[in-house]
Motif scaffolding. Structure first.
Motif, short mmCIF file in Angstrom:
data_model
loop_
_atom_site.label_atom_id
_atom_site.label_comp_id
_atom_site.label_asym_id
_atom_site.label_seq_id
_atom_site.Cartn_x
_atom_site.Cartn_y
_atom_site.Cartn_z
N THR A 1 5.85 5.16 2.74
CA THR A 1 4.52 4.75 2.31
C THR A 1 3.92 3.74 3.29
OG1 THR A 1 5.32 5.03 0.07
CG2 THR A 1 3.24 3.91 0.32
N LEU A 2 4.75 2.75 3.66
CA LEU A 2 4.27 1.72 4.59
C LEU A 2 3.91 2.33 5.94
CD1 LEU A 2 6.57 -1.37 4.04
CD2 LEU A 2 4.11 -1.23 3.71
N LYS A 3 4.69 3.35 6.32
CA LYS A 3 4.45 3.99 7.61
C LYS A 3 3.04 4.60 7.62
CE LYS A 3 6.95 7.61 9.25
NZ LYS A 3 8.24 8.21 9.61
N GLU A 4 2.68 5.19 6.50
CA GLU A 4 1.35 5.79 6.45
C GLU A 4 0.26 4.71 6.46
OE1 GLU A 4 0.67 8.97 3.74
OE2 GLU A 4 -1.50 8.80 3.92
N ILE A 5 0.48 3.63 5.71
CA ILE A 5 -0.52 2.55 5.68
C ILE A 5 -0.69 1.95 7.08
CG2 ILE A 5 -1.09 0.29 4.74
CD1 ILE A 5 0.54 1.13 2.24
N GLY A 6 0.46 1.67 7.73
CA GLY A 6 0.42 1.12 9.08
C GLY A 6 -0.27 2.07 10.04
N ASN A 7 0.02 3.34 9.87
CA ASN A 7 -0.59 4.38 10.69
C ASN A 7 -2.12 4.35 10.56
OD1 ASN A 7 -1.11 7.84 10.41
ND2 ASN A 7 -0.51 6.90 12.34
#
Lengths: 204, 370, 123
Positions: free
Chosen positions: A113-119
């Motif tokens: 989830t964080l990866k997508e937000i950071g992305n």
């Protein structure tokens, strides 16, 4: 390369536009209004890296990284302190935001989830920068790790860590403060290209 | 034409891959719909190519998809859509009716013509992984729930225990007061009586009252067992605090040894010593030795008195045995048992008593000699 | 020649807009915060105002509110990096005549200004 307040002002505006775009996407995903504040942007040369630590501390961060190559080469990180990361995860997954779970470690689901937000954040900011560079860059896929700032900088290839652009942003989702930072670590030449391009647009 | 040629190469290549691949142009026209995606979605490539993706899947028209795909086409970094936030980028139903959980990346694909950039949508099937993660999470949640319930039950037990202790201490206190009264009046009655039989009866009554008093005093000590957290205690320090008599000195060879025990450990050595004073006829010394063994540490407490008859070796640890309170060695064994320490009597009658205390591995430590 | 007041704390952004508008024969005056912008609006009486939202010392939302309270009739166009629909709705409710997103594209900016000024060529 010496930069003046006008250069910094321009870079700050580019970050601002990128963060605004990201916030718009996050707002739709969370179904909540996101209040934005003006990001604080600072630039460090290689011999000033130690100042970054005194500015943002020695904590471990949840970091999403993205490598880029071209006329502008280096690594961009979107980093969150644990507390902000938990608020963001709760906000986008639709979970109730609870303030007593910040000690819990991040699961692999949280990391995805964080990866997508950071992305989303990185793409906003890098999109804004490539827009003024008017040159095509090649990118890696984003990846997730937890580390402190020195480790994040060490992670970047030697020739691509001669300058650091640090943008500190604050967003408020449902009145909760989310602290997110963008670190763009790049080679001196890349940085000069960016500044030259910005000057061409605003002065030339 | 070059883009067309490139596309056919990519199509051939993507058909061989186990991931779903769809290439769209800026207007969202589908250029490639690979074999895997055709199989998953149930829509053949021949049908899909040339169609508009957004018209077929209107959900992809919402800004969070549209603007992110635009960013990629505009030259921005790849966009990732996690399975947690977007369970299916392209809805695909499996044979069993469940939907395929997807993790999607969208990357820019110039396709040989930078003026007409395309986006390549790469879809991974993470259904199995997702189920695994979910079941692990469920197990974790279940375990957490059970821990919470157990905690609640423990708290309830602790409360109940505290109430029982309070009740027992109040009762004990009241009975001990009454026994003092009985004792006092018995004294008066004994002084007054001139009848020998009556005096004999009164002595029996007093003896019985004293037994009751002893039981209650033991009861008070026993209640303290396990109340305080166990900790590390130095054997020599405990021995030094004993009020030893000149006729029966203790020689300890346990320098630097500490054991992990209930804080009532001091009562253990007190009772062992008291026991020797009372019962070890002719004893002149007590020797205390510590010896690491295969199962831990063996502490030997030995006197040179009359020893304990074979038949009594186990009996002495039972409640009510003996001439005094009958509680001493029973309590000793109970205190030690809290942290897994055992005690037995292994001496030889006529040569002296020997108490062997077996401390398990991990419950003792020996400081390096300075 | 219509005069446009540009209010943005970023001089980079003001420079780009000024360049674009000057090419289109507009006269530009600038302010780097809402409070100063308000003073200039009252003093210089420009034909239209372009205002950013995120600014120190009176932000764009506050600026719109004051313009409304003071019944200043100069048309205001908002340009911002905030792309949220809720923000757009709020600005339009506070009287903004147009809501533009950064980075500003010449092909969006010029027609939007011509439209509020009712100049020809806004098609």
């Amino acid at each position: 390369m010496e930069i003046d307040p006008l250069d910094l002002d321009a870079i700050c505006e580019l970050v601002n536009i990128g963060v605004g775009k990201a916030a718009g996407i996050l707002s739709e995903m969370t179904g909540s209004v996101i209040e934005l504040t003006i990001p604080n942007v600072s630039i460090y040369s290689q011999d000033e890296f130690s100042q970054i630590l005194s500015q943002i501390g020695k904590d471990r961060y949840s970091a999403i990284s993205l490598d880029f190559q071209g006329v502008f080469s280096g690594m961009t990180y979107s980093i969150f302190p644990a507390e902000s990361a938990h608020v963001l995860i709760d906000a986008v997954t639709g979970d109730e935001i609870s303030d007593n779970e910040y000690e819990r470690p991040f699961s692999s689901i949280d990391a995805e989830t964080l990866k997508e937000i950071g992305n989303i954040l990185i793409n906003g900011v890098m999109g804004s920068i490539t827009n003024v560079l008017q040159s095509q860059l090649t990118y890696s896929l984003p990846s997730y790790c937890e580390a402190d700032i020195p480790a994040l900088i060490q992670n970047v290839r030697q020739e691509h860590r001669e300058a650091v652009l640090l943008a500190e942003t604050h967003m408020f989702i449902r009145n909760l403060n989310i602290e997110g930072k963008i670190l763009i670590i790049m080679g001196a030449e890349s940085f000069e290209t960016l500044v030259r391009r910005v000057r061409e647009i605003s002065r030339g | 034409m070059s883009q067309q040629k490139n596309l056919s190469v990519i199509t051939e290549f993507s058909d061989a891959l186990p991931v779903g691949i769809c290439v769209i142009d800026r207007k969202r026209k589908i250029l490639i719909w690979n074999r895997t995606l055709a199989e998953w979605s149930g829509h053949l490539s021949e049908v899909m190519v040339g169609e508009n993706l957004m018209e077929l899947y209107p959900d992809l028209n919402t800004p969070s998809y549209r603007s992110r795909i635009d960013q990629v086409m505009d030259g921005g970094p790849p966009a990732v859509f996690s399975s947690q936030l977007h369970r299916s980028f392209i809805p695909c139903t499996k044979a069993d009716g469940t939907s395929r959980v997807q993790q999607t990346s969208v990357i820019r694909y110039a396709g040989g013509n930078p003026d007409h950039p395309c986006a390549m949508i790469i879809i991974e099937d993470v259904t199995d992984l997702d189920h695994e993660i979910r079941s692990v999470r469920q197990m974790k949640d279940q375990a957490l729930l059970e821990v919470q319930e157990r905690k609640k039950a423990e708290e309830a037990l602790e409360n109940l225990n505290a109430k029982l202790n309070l009740l027992s201490s109040v009762t004990r206190h009241d009975i001990l007061n009454k026994i003092m009264v009985i004792d006092g009046f018995l004294g008066f009655a004994e002084d007054l009586t001139s009848d020998a039989t009556q005096a004999e009866y009164l002595r029996h009554v007093r003896a019985a009252a004293m037994v009751i008093q002893n039981i209650l005093l033991f009861n008070r000590q026993y209640e303290q067992l396990g109340i305080e957290d166990a900790g590390w205690f130095s054997i020599d320090t405990l021995i030094e605090t004993l009020d030893t008599e000149e006729r029966l000195p203790i020689y300890s060879a346990c320098k630097g040894v500490s054991i992990y025990c209930d804080p009532m450990l001091e009562k253990v050595f007190y009772n062992l010593y008291d026991n020797a004073l009372r019962h070890a006829m002719g004893a002149t010394r007590i020797d205390l030795a510590c010896q690491p063994s295969s199962s831990g540490l063996l502490i030997a407490w030995e006197d040179d008195g009359s020893g304990i008859p074979e038949d009594d070796k186990e009996e002495i640890f039972k409640r009510g045995f003996g001439k005094n309170t009958g509680m001493g060695l029973f309590l000793v064994r109970e205190i030690l048992a809290i942290t897994g320490i055992a005690i037995t009597e292994t001496g030889e009658e006529g040569k002296g008593a020997r108490f062997e205390i077996s401390v398990p591995e991990g419950a003792y430590r020996i400081a390096n000699p300075a | 020649m219509p005069t446009i007041l540009i209010i943005d704390d970023s001089s980079f952004q003001r420079t780009i807009i000024k360049k674009t508008l000057t090419n289109e024969q507009f006269t530009c005056i600038e302010a780097d915060n809402g409070r100063l912008g308000l003073e200039m609006a009252e003093k210089e009486n420009p034909d239209a105002i372009l205002v950013d939202l995120l600014m120190p010392d009176m932000d764009g939302i506050e600026f719109l509110k004051v313009i409304q309270e003071k019944k200043i009739s100069i048309p205001v166009l908002v340009f911002t990096s905030d792309i949220q629909d809720t923000t757009r709705d709020l600005c339009l409710k506070l009287g903004a005549r147009s809501f533009l997103n950064k980075p500003l594209r010449q092909e969006e900016l010029v027609p939007a200004i011509r439209k509020v000024l009712e100049l020809p060529g806004d098609a």
